[in-house]
Write a protein that holds these residues in place. Structure first.
Motif, PDB file in Angstrom:
ATOM      1  N   LYS A 292      38.032 -18.572  49.716  1.00  0.00           N
ATOM      2  CA  LYS A 292      38.694 -17.845  48.612  1.00  0.00           C
ATOM      3  C   LYS A 292      40.171 -17.633  48.905  1.00  0.00           C
ATOM      4  CE  LYS A 292      38.897 -13.523  48.503  1.00  0.00           C
ATOM      5  NZ  LYS A 292      39.837 -12.381  48.732  1.00  0.00           N
ATOM      6  N   HIS A 295      42.201 -21.073  48.684  1.00  0.00           N
ATOM      7  CA  HIS A 295      42.502 -21.585  47.337  1.00  0.00           C
ATOM      8  C   HIS A 295      43.553 -20.712  46.635  1.00  0.00           C
ATOM      9  CE1 HIS A 295      39.571 -24.775  47.407  1.00  0.00           C
ATOM     10  NE2 HIS A 295      38.571 -23.947  47.672  1.00  0.00           N
ATOM     11  N   THR A 306      43.837 -26.036  43.887  1.00  0.00           N
ATOM     12  CA  THR A 306      42.886 -26.825  44.668  1.00  0.00           C
ATOM     13  C   THR A 306      41.445 -26.371  44.453  1.00  0.00           C
ATOM     14  OG1 THR A 306      43.241 -25.333  46.542  1.00  0.00           O
ATOM     15  CG2 THR A 306      44.580 -27.351  46.433  1.00  0.00           C
ATOM     16  N   GLY A 307      41.254 -25.231  43.849  1.00  0.00           N
ATOM     17  CA  GLY A 307      39.912 -24.714  43.618  1.00  0.00           C
ATOM     18  C   GLY A 307      39.984 -23.337  42.994  1.00  0.00           C
ATOM     19  N   ILE A 308      38.832 -22.751  42.689  1.00  0.00           N
ATOM     20  CA  ILE A 308      38.765 -21.419  42.082  1.00  0.00           C
ATOM     21  C   ILE A 308      38.595 -20.386  43.188  1.00  0.00           C
ATOM     22  CG2 ILE A 308      37.512 -19.957  40.469  1.00  0.00           C
ATOM     23  CD1 ILE A 308      36.540 -22.481  39.073  1.00  0.00           C
ATOM     24  N   ARG A 335      31.397 -20.183  43.548  1.00  0.00           N
ATOM     25  CA  ARG A 335      32.542 -21.090  43.394  1.00  0.00           C
ATOM     26  C   ARG A 335      32.077 -22.527  43.198  1.00  0.00           C
ATOM     27  NH1 ARG A 335      35.320 -24.689  46.184  1.00  0.00           N
ATOM     28  NH2 ARG A 335      33.976 -24.431  48.019  1.00  0.00           N
ATOM     29  N   GLU A 339      32.783 -24.543  39.663  1.00  0.00           N
ATOM     30  CA  GLU A 339      33.664 -25.709  39.616  1.00  0.00           C
ATOM     31  C   GLU A 339      32.967 -26.954  39.083  1.00  0.00           C
ATOM     32  OE1 GLU A 339      35.298 -26.246  43.473  1.00  0.00           O
ATOM     33  OE2 GLU A 339      36.665 -24.521  43.336  1.00  0.00           O
ATOM     34  N   LYS A 340      31.638 -26.951  39.020  1.00  0.00           N
ATOM     35  CA  LYS A 340      30.915 -28.121  38.527  1.00  0.00           C
ATOM     36  C   LYS A 340      31.041 -28.288  37.013  1.00  0.00           C
ATOM     37  CE  LYS A 340      27.403 -28.517  42.146  1.00  0.00           C
ATOM     38  NZ  LYS A 340      25.940 -28.447  42.454  1.00  0.00           N
ATOM     39  N   PHE A 344      39.031 -28.000  34.469  1.00  0.00           N
ATOM     40  CA  PHE A 344      40.053 -27.797  35.503  1.00  0.00           C
ATOM     41  C   PHE A 344      41.244 -27.002  34.979  1.00  0.00           C
ATOM     42  CE2 PHE A 344      43.893 -29.238  37.746  1.00  0.00           C
ATOM     43  CZ  PHE A 344      43.546 -28.898  39.054  1.00  0.00           C
ATOM     44  N   TRP A 347      40.969 -23.272  35.791  1.00  0.00           N
ATOM     45  CA  TRP A 347      40.773 -22.812  37.168  1.00  0.00           C
ATOM     46  C   TRP A 347      41.868 -21.834  37.606  1.00  0.00           C
ATOM     47  CZ3 TRP A 347      38.875 -27.283  40.897  1.00  0.00           C
ATOM     48  CH2 TRP A 347      37.659 -27.771  40.412  1.00  0.00           C
TER      49      TRP A 347
END
Length: 383
Positions: A292, A295, A306-308, A335, A339-340, A344, A347
């Protein structure tokens, strides 16, 4: 003069001379100078043939003496044959209304020219208020257009809950009308804006490391104490552990975090030239840094998505709203599941949006479902 003596009026004087004044009709005055007389001429009537009286008219404006003293010439006057009715009596003047409107007489009609914003020029407060209202209307129209575009572009998203987009829009509305601690004291607000970019990135990382299981207010105050020392990796390395612990207290697990921070600055100085890594893998490898934090740090410090960033608030809300296929026990599981399917383009805002919503309305204990716009479409509203 004795009380019983009557003062002779102009009519009495004429009556004594035997002249009778009998008004028969209203005569329209012509705009001719030889037809205009003064009030003094009324008493000097001349008799015509067979005892008839030749009438002479006078100017109702001023007496001859007054106009001669003012150096004015005879004024031409035109009277209109129109009886005075109560409807044509001029109303009382309203000074405030006169300032706001201009009246122009055009024939029998009165044209009123109103000022749209009479106080804008003289009152900057009113001008600012109008500007805010216009900006809010433009923002609302823009949000409406974006909502329509989102509904069209996200129509094919296979989400766990079919009303997920409605949840998101309602949360956006609620967040826009109510501020949360994360808005002013979040990790993105903890860095010293006067410092260089490398130092700011380091302070962003430190704030994220301190924020774990700690309220934003506590983290913000601890970072302010650190910023008084202008912290850099080298200064934190040279700072005694006891002093660092005193600065971090009462942050949750402040002794462990002080130890992790000491280990982290050693790595940053030796391996990254006192800067922080620019990828998630190396950030997670630092002591006390989890997915966490990594990101969120990439988004705040390096401006890269790069991610949530899923913390306890995002984890709780996703489970309550049914944004995960099945209930999850850990934020990292949430997460991966989120993200699936989440597009995007969303995010970058999920963390900040959901954290503030979880701090104000959808709280961990006794959530304010009565104030929530999702109370009719939330699967957990009546649980």
């Amino acid at each position: 003069m004795a009380k019983n003596v009557k003062k002779l009026t102009l009519v009495n004087k004429l009556a004594k001379r035997g002249d009778l004044i009998k008004p028969t009709e209203m005569i329209m005055r012509q705009n001719r100078a030889d037809n205009v007389r003064d009030i003094e001429d009324l008493v000097c009537l001349s008799s015509g043939a067979a005892g008839s009286v030749t009438s002479k008219y006078f100017s109702p404006v001023q007496t001859r003496k007054q106009r001669l003293l003012n150096g004015e010439s005879l004024k031409k006057t035109s009277l209109k044959m129109e009886p005075l009715s109560p409807a044509r009596v001029a109303p009382k003047k309203n000074r405030k209304a006169d300032q706001m409107a201009t009246r122009v007489q055009m024939g029998s009609a009165t044209i009123v020219k109103c000022k749209v914003f009479p106080d804008v020029v003289d009152s900057p407060v009113v001008a600012d208020k109008i500007k805010l209202e216009v900006d809010a209307q433009i923002k609302q129209e823009k949000n409406t257009e974006e909502t329509k575009e989102d509904a069209h572009s996200y129509s094919e998203v296979q989400a766990p809950h079919p009303l997920w987009l409605g949840h998101l829009e309602n949360i956006r509305v609620m967040r826009s009308s109510r501020s949360a601690p994360v808005d002013t004291m979040g990790c993105h607000r903890c860095a010293d804006l006067k410092a260089d970019s490398k130092t700011q990135r380091f302070q962003n990382l430190v704030a994220l490391m301190l924020s774990s299981q700690t309220k934003d207010q506590t983290t913000y105050e601890a970072m302010n104490r650190l910023k008084d020392r202008s912290p850099t990796p080298l200064q934190v390395k040279e700072m005694p552990v006891t002093e660092l612990e005193n600065l971090l207290h009462p942050v949750s697990f402040y002794k462990n975090k002080a130890k992790y921070l000491k280990q982290t600055v050693e790595i940053l100085i030796d391996k990254y030239d006192s800067d922080i890594p620019d990828n998630v893998k190396d950030l997670i490898a630092l002591p006390g840094v989890g997915p966490k934090m990594a990101h969120i740090c990439m988004a705040v410090a390096w401006n890269k998505i790069t991610g949530i960033g899923v913390d306890v608030h995002v984890h709780r809300l996703c489970n309550r709203l049914g944004w995960v296929p099945k209930p999850t026990k850990e934020p990292e599981q949430t997460r991966v599941a989120l993200e699936k399917w989440l597009p995007f383009s969303l995010w970058s805002e999920v963390n900040h949006l959901f954290v503030g919503f979880g701090q104000t309305i959808c709280t961990p204990v006794k959530p304010n479902c009565g104030e929530c716009l999702n109370k009719d479409i939330c699967p957990s509203a009546h649980v």
